[in-house]
Design a protein around this motif. Structure first.
Motif, PDB file in Angstrom:
ATOM      1  N   LEU A 101      -1.291  53.090   2.842  1.00 14.29           N
ATOM      2  CA  LEU A 101      -0.834  51.995   3.689  1.00 14.29           C
ATOM      3  C   LEU A 101      -1.648  50.726   3.433  1.00 14.29           C
ATOM      4  CD1 LEU A 101      -0.216  53.737   7.148  1.00 14.29           C
ATOM      5  CD2 LEU A 101       1.510  52.865   5.570  1.00 14.29           C
ATOM      6  N   THR A 102      -2.957  50.881   3.306  1.00 14.28           N
ATOM      7  CA  THR A 102      -3.829  49.732   3.038  1.00 14.28           C
ATOM      8  C   THR A 102      -3.568  49.180   1.645  1.00 14.28           C
ATOM      9  OG1 THR A 102      -5.526  50.668   4.485  1.00 14.28           O
ATOM     10  CG2 THR A 102      -6.235  48.962   2.945  1.00 14.28           C
ATOM     11  N   LEU A 103      -3.359  50.067   0.678  1.00 14.46           N
ATOM     12  CA  LEU A 103      -3.065  49.641  -0.690  1.00 14.46           C
ATOM     13  C   LEU A 103      -1.772  48.830  -0.731  1.00 14.46           C
ATOM     14  CD1 LEU A 103      -3.683  49.746  -3.725  1.00 14.46           C
ATOM     15  CD2 LEU A 103      -2.518  51.957  -3.813  1.00 14.46           C
ATOM     16  N   ALA A 104      -0.737  49.316  -0.050  1.00 11.20           N
ATOM     17  CA  ALA A 104       0.542  48.608  -0.004  1.00 11.20           C
ATOM     18  C   ALA A 104       0.374  47.230   0.638  1.00 11.20           C
ATOM     19  CB  ALA A 104       1.572  49.430   0.763  1.00 11.20           C
ATOM     20  N   TYR A 105      -0.416  47.160   1.703  1.00 11.05           N
ATOM     21  CA  TYR A 105      -0.669  45.893   2.405  1.00 11.05           C
ATOM     22  C   TYR A 105      -1.332  44.883   1.470  1.00 11.05           C
ATOM     23  CZ  TYR A 105      -2.057  42.887   6.355  1.00 11.05           C
ATOM     24  OH  TYR A 105      -2.206  41.834   7.230  1.00 11.05           O
ATOM     25  N   LYS A 106      -2.348  45.334   0.761  1.00 10.27           N
ATOM     26  CA  LYS A 106      -3.097  44.440  -0.124  1.00 10.27           C
ATOM     27  C   LYS A 106      -2.250  43.983  -1.310  1.00 10.27           C
ATOM     28  CE  LYS A 106      -7.866  45.601   0.999  1.00 10.27           C
ATOM     29  NZ  LYS A 106      -8.226  44.203   1.278  1.00 10.27           N
ATOM     30  N   ILE A 107      -1.413  44.874  -1.847  1.00 11.29           N
ATOM     31  CA  ILE A 107      -0.531  44.493  -2.942  1.00 11.29           C
ATOM     32  C   ILE A 107       0.462  43.436  -2.462  1.00 11.29           C
ATOM     33  CG2 ILE A 107       1.428  45.343  -4.320  1.00 11.29           C
ATOM     34  CD1 ILE A 107      -0.216  47.876  -4.839  1.00 11.29           C
ATOM     35  N   GLY A 108       0.999  43.634  -1.256  1.00 16.12           N
ATOM     36  CA  GLY A 108       1.907  42.643  -0.679  1.00 16.12           C
ATOM     37  C   GLY A 108       1.234  41.297  -0.493  1.00 16.12           C
ATOM     38  N   GLU A 109      -0.027  41.320  -0.058  1.00 19.52           N
ATOM     39  CA  GLU A 109      -0.801  40.083   0.114  1.00 19.52           C
ATOM     40  C   GLU A 109      -0.953  39.340  -1.208  1.00 19.52           C
ATOM     41  OE1 GLU A 109      -4.076  40.026   3.680  1.00 19.52           O
ATOM     42  OE2 GLU A 109      -4.565  41.221   1.925  1.00 19.52           O
ATOM     43  N   GLY A 162       3.777  33.343  -4.079  1.00 19.22           N
ATOM     44  CA  GLY A 162       5.091  32.966  -3.568  1.00 19.22           C
ATOM     45  C   GLY A 162       6.129  34.060  -3.578  1.00 19.22           C
ATOM     46  N   PHE A 163       5.750  35.282  -4.023  1.00 13.64           N
ATOM     47  CA  PHE A 163       6.719  36.381  -4.051  1.00 13.64           C
ATOM     48  C   PHE A 163       6.678  37.080  -2.703  1.00 13.64           C
ATOM     49  CE2 PHE A 163       8.294  40.647  -5.377  1.00 13.64           C
ATOM     50  CZ  PHE A 163       9.511  40.239  -5.923  1.00 13.64           C
ATOM     51  N   ASP A 164       7.453  36.542  -1.753  1.00 12.20           N
ATOM     52  CA  ASP A 164       7.391  37.047  -0.386  1.00 12.20           C
ATOM     53  C   ASP A 164       8.634  36.614   0.373  1.00 12.20           C
ATOM     54  OD1 ASP A 164       6.298  38.398   1.733  1.00 12.20           O
ATOM     55  OD2 ASP A 164       4.802  36.880   2.239  1.00 12.20           O
ATOM     56  N   TRP A 165       8.858  37.227   1.521  1.00  8.22           N
ATOM     57  CA  TRP A 165       9.943  36.799   2.393  1.00  8.22           C
ATOM     58  C   TRP A 165       9.513  35.556   3.159  1.00  8.22           C
ATOM     59  CZ3 TRP A 165       9.018  41.907   1.389  1.00  8.22           C
ATOM     60  CH2 TRP A 165      10.108  42.676   0.963  1.00  8.22           C
ATOM     61  N   TRP A 222       8.196  48.645   5.633  1.00  3.68           N
ATOM     62  CA  TRP A 222       7.582  48.537   6.956  1.00  3.68           C
ATOM     63  C   TRP A 222       6.171  47.967   6.869  1.00  3.68           C
ATOM     64  CZ3 TRP A 222       9.742  47.858  11.272  1.00  3.68           C
ATOM     65  CH2 TRP A 222      10.941  48.486  11.616  1.00  3.68           C
ATOM     66  N   VAL A 223       5.456  48.292   5.801  1.00  2.00           N
ATOM     67  CA  VAL A 223       4.121  47.707   5.604  1.00  2.00           C
ATOM     68  C   VAL A 223       4.244  46.188   5.468  1.00  2.00           C
ATOM     69  CG1 VAL A 223       2.180  47.499   3.995  1.00  2.00           C
ATOM     70  CG2 VAL A 223       3.043  49.755   4.615  1.00  2.00           C
ATOM     71  N   ASN A 224       5.289  45.722   4.799  1.00  2.00           N
ATOM     72  CA  ASN A 224       5.489  44.285   4.665  1.00  2.00           C
ATOM     73  C   ASN A 224       5.845  43.640   5.998  1.00  2.00           C
ATOM     74  OD1 ASN A 224       5.054  43.428   1.870  1.00  2.00           O
ATOM     75  ND2 ASN A 224       6.664  44.883   1.376  1.00  2.00           N
ATOM     76  N   VAL A 225       6.556  44.381   6.864  1.00  2.00           N
ATOM     77  CA  VAL A 225       6.800  43.885   8.217  1.00  2.00           C
ATOM     78  C   VAL A 225       5.458  43.687   8.923  1.00  2.00           C
ATOM     79  CG1 VAL A 225       7.728  44.469  10.495  1.00  2.00           C
ATOM     80  CG2 VAL A 225       9.093  44.935   8.444  1.00  2.00           C
TER      81      VAL A 225
END
Length: 258
Positions: free
Chosen positions: A139-147, A153-156, A196-199
């Motif tokens: 979960l933390t890894l997914a969060y950091k990758i999303g960050e 700029g690759f984001d919602w 959901w992690v991105n939410v």
């Protein structure tokens, strides 16, 4: 530093000629799991705000760190002094607003400069996603990758967009269930979790913390349900699902009110 030196001497004795057979047998590889266990025990003590346990668990973590440094010292790689010097230099370098000429109290600016300095320290990185430890909890890894992806700029742009993605991935998961293909089902379930992690990230909520909080709540309610069965002279092992559901809903309502 006298206390750290004392700890180093204890480790040296444990690893010495007349030391402990178990301690002498340890390597940097075998100590990994103990370090992880101690860190999680520290986190639990912090979450439960048990000051005395925090103090004890901090000591346990510190012991493993000193132990690891001693092993590398034995191998002629580095010693604890070098570790402390290195992290001290890094913290000074990454806080120019404290130790340098820059003056700012803007947290966003401080974080941005931290990342810039951090990136400049590792010029060999080929991707913006490099530098994130693969050993982090998923979960933390997914969060950091999303960050990291969001920083380029690759984001919602809106929360609604990622919620639509969650709904889309949920539909794909349901279709996968009909295939009975376990690998496809696992893939689609992973996509839902990542969405959901991105939410959570857009809401600035750490998903690891949110899930741990829910687990803690579940455990508390489950134990209350067990106690309710015991109070009535019954065993939860022999209870029906209907009985457990009835108690669960009752406990949930009381919990929500309190």
């Amino acid at each position: 530093m006298a206390e750290i030196s004392k700890l180093e001497q204890i480790v040296a004795s444990l690893r010495g000629k007349h030391g402990c057979p178990w301690d002498k047998k340890q390597t940097s590889q075998t100590l990994k799991k103990y370090l992880l266990e101690e860190v999680y025990e520290l986190i639990e003590a912090i979450e439960e705000e048990k000051t005395e346990e925090v103090k004890e668990e901090l000591g346990d973590v510190l012991f493993i760190l000193v132990f690891l440094a001693h092993i590398y010292k034995e191998q002629g790689c580095f010693d604890l002094e070098k570790v402390i010097d290195l992290v001290s230099e890094k913290m000074i370098r990454r806080h120019p607003h404290v130790f340098g000429d820059i003056r700012t109290n803007d947290i966003a600016e401080i974080r941005a400069r931290w990342e810039e300095i951090k990136d400049s320290e590792k010029p060999e990185r080929n991707s913006v996603l490099d530098g994130i430890s693969k050993a982090l909890p998923a979960l933390t890894l997914a969060y950091k990758i999303g960050e990291k992806a969001a920083k380029v700029g690759f984001d919602w742009e809106r929360l609604e967009g990622v919620l639509e993605k969650v709904a889309e991935e949920t539909q794909e998961f349901k279709r996968a269930l009909n295939t009975n293909n376990i690998e496809k089902i696992k893939e689609e379930l992973g996509d839902i979790l990542f969405s959901w992690v991105n939410v959570a990230r857009l809401l600035k909520i750490q998903p690891e913390d949110a899930l741990r909080q829910t687990i803690k709540k579940f455990k508390r309610r489950f134990k209350l349900m067990e106690n309710e069965f015991k109070r009535q002279g019954k065993s939860i092992q022999n209870a029906s699902l209907e009985e457990m559901d009835a108690f669960w809903e009752q406990i949930k309502k009381q919990d929500d009110i309190s």
